[in-house]
Design an enzyme around this catalytic site. Structure first.
Site, mmCIF file in Angstrom:
data_model
loop_
_atom_site.group_PDB
_atom_site.id
_atom_site.type_symbol
_atom_site.label_atom_id
_atom_site.label_comp_id
_atom_site.label_asym_id
_atom_site.label_seq_id
_atom_site.Cartn_x
_atom_site.Cartn_y
_atom_site.Cartn_z
ATOM 1 N N HIS A 62 77.072 88.011 28.746
ATOM 2 C CA HIS A 62 75.799 87.466 29.217
ATOM 3 C C HIS A 62 75.921 86.142 29.957
ATOM 4 C CE1 HIS A 62 75.959 85.266 25.270
ATOM 5 N NE2 HIS A 62 75.429 84.298 26.007
ATOM 6 N N GLU B 63 98.680 73.734 24.207
ATOM 7 C CA GLU B 63 97.849 74.618 25.018
ATOM 8 C C GLU B 63 98.675 75.519 25.944
ATOM 9 O OE1 GLU B 63 95.675 70.669 24.441
ATOM 10 O OE2 GLU B 63 97.702 71.346 24.933
ATOM 11 N N ASP C 197 76.580 93.524 24.859
ATOM 12 C CA ASP C 197 76.947 92.223 25.437
ATOM 13 C C ASP C 197 78.413 91.914 25.096
ATOM 14 O OD1 ASP C 197 77.009 89.668 26.465
ATOM 15 O OD2 ASP C 197 75.854 88.771 24.818
ATOM 16 N N SER D 238 78.994 80.961 22.958
ATOM 17 C CA SER D 238 78.928 82.316 23.505
ATOM 18 C C SER D 238 80.320 82.923 23.659
ATOM 19 C CB SER D 238 78.250 82.299 24.880
ATOM 20 O OG SER D 238 76.899 81.957 24.766
ATOM 21 N N GLY D 239 80.447 84.164 23.228
ATOM 22 C CA GLY D 239 81.713 84.871 23.376
ATOM 23 C C GLY D 239 82.696 84.654 22.259
#
Length: 267
Positions: free
Chosen positions: A66, A93, A115, A212-213
């Site tokens: 989304h 990282e 989604d 999100s995600g």
């Protein structure tokens, strides 16, 4: 351009979604260093974190559809694994650019159904004591009501915003039944079979802006992807997550099978 990568799915995208889970952890605490090794940060090339994701294969990241493919444009996206203090270089990282973004063909921006998105990386991540693969549930398996799960991410810890926490944060939330989540006092029938709800009846703990995600982990497996909600930590409205077990077959077919035949490599 991005359009070339969505030729197979573009026709199923609906209108703009309701209240999306563009938020961060509310009511949680700082995670132990490098304790969630499959969690990745999706960033702009300027280094701004905007979505979470989970490394499910050395070449593949599982995230939401989304918000995570629209901001920024994929040409500007960087995926960072092995992160703990976001935007601070720690030497743990690993960085990769996306090659292909694959949105589920049933994704609907109006209802938030399906989604879910997979990102193929240009180069594989190296698995080590800072980076690992996320374990996934079997197709169709569920989580019982009341089972306590964990959601993690970076960013603001309230809906109102404030200062962005640098360090990864995490919070535990119990699974809420679909019947309760779909009641007239809550989401009033908008929760589909492809969604999971999780949160306390007293509110106060939730995923929120920027998560999100990211993963909802139950029994050490990723059963949910942070998707949407109504505010953050609202007692009447639990957080809503994409039910990963409903899409396990699609995930495997996309990564290992022939699903990508209709997508061109992104160069």
């Amino acid at each position: 351009m991005l359009f070339e990568f969505f030729l197979c799915v573009f026709n199923v995208l609906g209108k703009e979604s309701k209240v999306l889970r563009n938020s961060r952890i509310v009511g949680g605490h700082t995670a132990a260093p490098n304790s969630i090794r499959y969690l990745v940060s999706l960033k702009s090339t300027s280094g701004q974190h905007f979505c979470g994701g989970s490394l499910v294969h050395r070449y593949w990241v599982l995230t939401a559809a989304h918000y995570c493919w629209r901001k920024p444009q994929a040409e500007q996206m960087m995926i960072v694994a092995g992160d703990y203090k976001v935007n601070i270089f720690e030497g743990t990282e690993q960085y990769a650019k996306p090659r292909i973004l694959v949105i589920h063909p049933l994704y609907n921006r109006s209802t938030n159904n399906a989604d879910i998105m997979l990102i193929k990386l240009r180069a594989p991540m190296v698995l080590n004591k800072y980076v690992s693969l996320a374990p996934l549930p079997r197709q169709g398996t569920g989580v019982a009501e009341g089972h306590v799960c964990r959601v993690s991410g970076w960013g603001y810890n309230s809906l109102e915003g404030g200062q962005v926490p640098v360090t990864l944060r995490t919070v535990t939330v119990p699974i809420v039944s679909t019947a309760r989540c779909n009641s007239s006092d809550s989401f009033n029938g908008n929760i589909t079979a492809n969604m999971i709800c999780a949160g306390y009846s007293t509110g106060g703990k939730d995923a929120c802006k920027g998560d999100s995600g990211g993963p909802l982990v139950c029994d050490r497996r990723i059963y949910g992807v942070v998707s949407w909600g109504n505010g953050c930590g609202d007692a009447k409205f639990p957080g809503v997550y994409t039910a990963v077990s409903r899409f396990r077959r699609w995930i495997d077919q996309t990564i290992y099978g022939s699903y990508l035949r209709c997508f061109k490599p992104w160069r």
